[in-house]
Design a protein around this motif. Structure first.
Motif, mmCIF file in Angstrom:
data_model
loop_
_atom_site.group_PDB
_atom_site.id
_atom_site.type_symbol
_atom_site.label_atom_id
_atom_site.label_comp_id
_atom_site.label_asym_id
_atom_site.label_seq_id
_atom_site.Cartn_x
_atom_site.Cartn_y
_atom_site.Cartn_z
ATOM 1 N N CYS A 90 3.310 1.796 1.573
ATOM 2 C CA CYS A 90 3.679 1.370 2.919
ATOM 3 C C CYS A 90 4.586 0.142 2.922
ATOM 4 O O CYS A 90 4.996 -0.308 4.006
ATOM 5 C CB CYS A 90 2.417 1.082 3.740
ATOM 6 N N GLU A 92 8.165 -1.748 1.811
ATOM 7 C CA GLU A 92 9.537 -1.354 1.507
ATOM 8 C C GLU A 92 10.170 -2.306 0.506
ATOM 9 O O GLU A 92 9.676 -3.416 0.259
ATOM 10 C CB GLU A 92 10.377 -1.309 2.784
ATOM 11 N N PRO A 121 5.600 12.082 5.568
ATOM 12 C CA PRO A 121 5.154 10.682 5.558
ATOM 13 C C PRO A 121 4.043 10.470 6.589
ATOM 14 O O PRO A 121 3.804 11.309 7.456
ATOM 15 C CB PRO A 121 6.422 9.897 5.932
ATOM 16 N N GLN A 141 7.007 2.227 11.981
ATOM 17 C CA GLN A 141 6.490 1.910 10.645
ATOM 18 C C GLN A 141 5.850 3.156 10.055
ATOM 19 O O GLN A 141 5.110 3.864 10.736
ATOM 20 C CB GLN A 141 5.464 0.776 10.717
ATOM 21 N N TRP A 142 6.127 3.425 8.742
ATOM 22 C CA TRP A 142 5.567 4.599 8.081
ATOM 23 C C TRP A 142 5.259 4.292 6.619
ATOM 24 O O TRP A 142 5.673 3.256 6.079
ATOM 25 C CB TRP A 142 6.520 5.790 8.194
ATOM 26 N N CYS A 143 4.525 5.223 5.963
ATOM 27 C CA CYS A 143 4.174 5.136 4.548
ATOM 28 C C CYS A 143 4.788 6.308 3.804
ATOM 29 O O CYS A 143 4.838 7.434 4.323
ATOM 30 C CB CYS A 143 2.655 5.138 4.347
ATOM 31 N N ALA A 144 5.236 6.054 2.579
ATOM 32 C CA ALA A 144 5.920 7.088 1.796
ATOM 33 C C ALA A 144 4.938 8.153 1.323
ATOM 34 O O ALA A 144 3.779 7.853 1.016
ATOM 35 C CB ALA A 144 6.616 6.448 0.597
ATOM 36 N N ARG A 169 10.674 1.433 4.921
ATOM 37 C CA ARG A 169 9.378 1.830 5.457
ATOM 38 C C ARG A 169 9.258 1.481 6.945
ATOM 39 O O ARG A 169 8.179 1.571 7.510
ATOM 40 C CB ARG A 169 8.235 1.146 4.684
#
Length: 263
Positions: A90, A92, A121, A141-144, A169
């Motif tokens: 999460c 970057e 994601p 906002q996101w997580c890989a 991210r």
């Protein structure tokens, strides 16, 4: 008398010489006795069925050198708890997990290859910026995912799609209306991820402090207005009662006043 003295002298001489004779006899017996032997205990390891057991016996009479026992050296592989890499999907602009693994020997989570579409994601939040130059914009906002990713796409319902780098991210979008659906997609050479419940989110902004303050002021004003109305009604009723009592007292004090009319 003389013979008695001679015998006494011989007896004294014999007694004085007896300790030396006893010591000599004991020394002679010790030197002529057989040496005591101790049983040898031989520990033999690493034997196979083809080994010759007759070579393991040694002559007990030869004590000059101790027997040499060759032990087989075995290498034991210890099972250690695996150490996972300090990698947060999460965050970057961080070092890729495979590079961390090559440098430290840690373990990375399983990652699908570039020859298959990436997993979706996980979107974290749709947060409104309340200060600075980007005030009023929405930060996505996101997580890989555990996949090879080349770029990320932010798909907004009813609007154009935005692209961000693979190390990103988060991304900024223009202000959104309440209930707008926002999805994050991962893209590589094999295709893009499929939208899912955890990769999409509808914008539901929290109530700001300004709105709460305004609601409080309005609520307080309405309550004060109602209190003023109630106080005015009570005061008016009180005045009406006083006037009624005064009129009643004035009528009883006038002799020309009667309930049947004027005299």
């Amino acid at each position: 008398m003389t013979s008695l003295r001679k015998n006494l002298a011989v007896l004294i001489l014999f007694l004085s010489a007896s300790p030396l004779l006893h010591s000599h006899l004991f020394t002679h017996a010790a030197s002529t006795s057989a040496p005591a032997t101790r049983a040898q205990i031989i520990f033999v390891t690493g034997l196979t069925s083809d080994d010759n057991y007759e070579d393991d016996y040694f002559d007990n009479d030869n004590h000059s050198t101790p027997p040499k026992v060759v032990e087989s050296v075995q290498t034991t592989l210890l099972q250690q708890k695996p150490q996972f890499c300090q990698y947060n999907p999460c965050l970057e602009n961080q070092e890729p997990c495979n590079q961390i693994s090559e440098r430290t020997g840690c373990l990375c989570p399983g990652v699908s290859g570039a020859d298959e579409p990436p997993h979706a994601p996980r979107i974290q939040a749709l947060q409104q910026i309340s200060e600075g130059g980007d005030r009023g914009k929405i930060e996505v906002q996101w997580c890989a995912p555990s996949s090879v990713v080349s770029v990320y796409r932010v798909v907004i319902e009813g609007r154009e799609t935005l692209e961000f780098q693979k190390v990103s991210r988060r991304g900024l979008v223009i202000s959104l209306e309440v209930g707008t659906k926002v999805c994050v997609e991962a893209v590589n050479s094999a295709g893009h991820s499929t939208p899912s419940d955890f990769s999409c989110k509808r914008y539901d902004p929290p109530e700001s402090s300004d709105h709460k303050l305004l609601a409080g002021v309005i609520g307080g004003g309405v309550a004060l207005f109602l209190l003023l109305i109630i106080a005015a009604v009570i005061l008016w009723k009180h005045q009406m009662r006083k006037k009624a009592k005064r009129d009643s007292a004035d009528g009883l004090g006038n002799p020309s006043y009667s309930t049947e009319g004027t005299l």
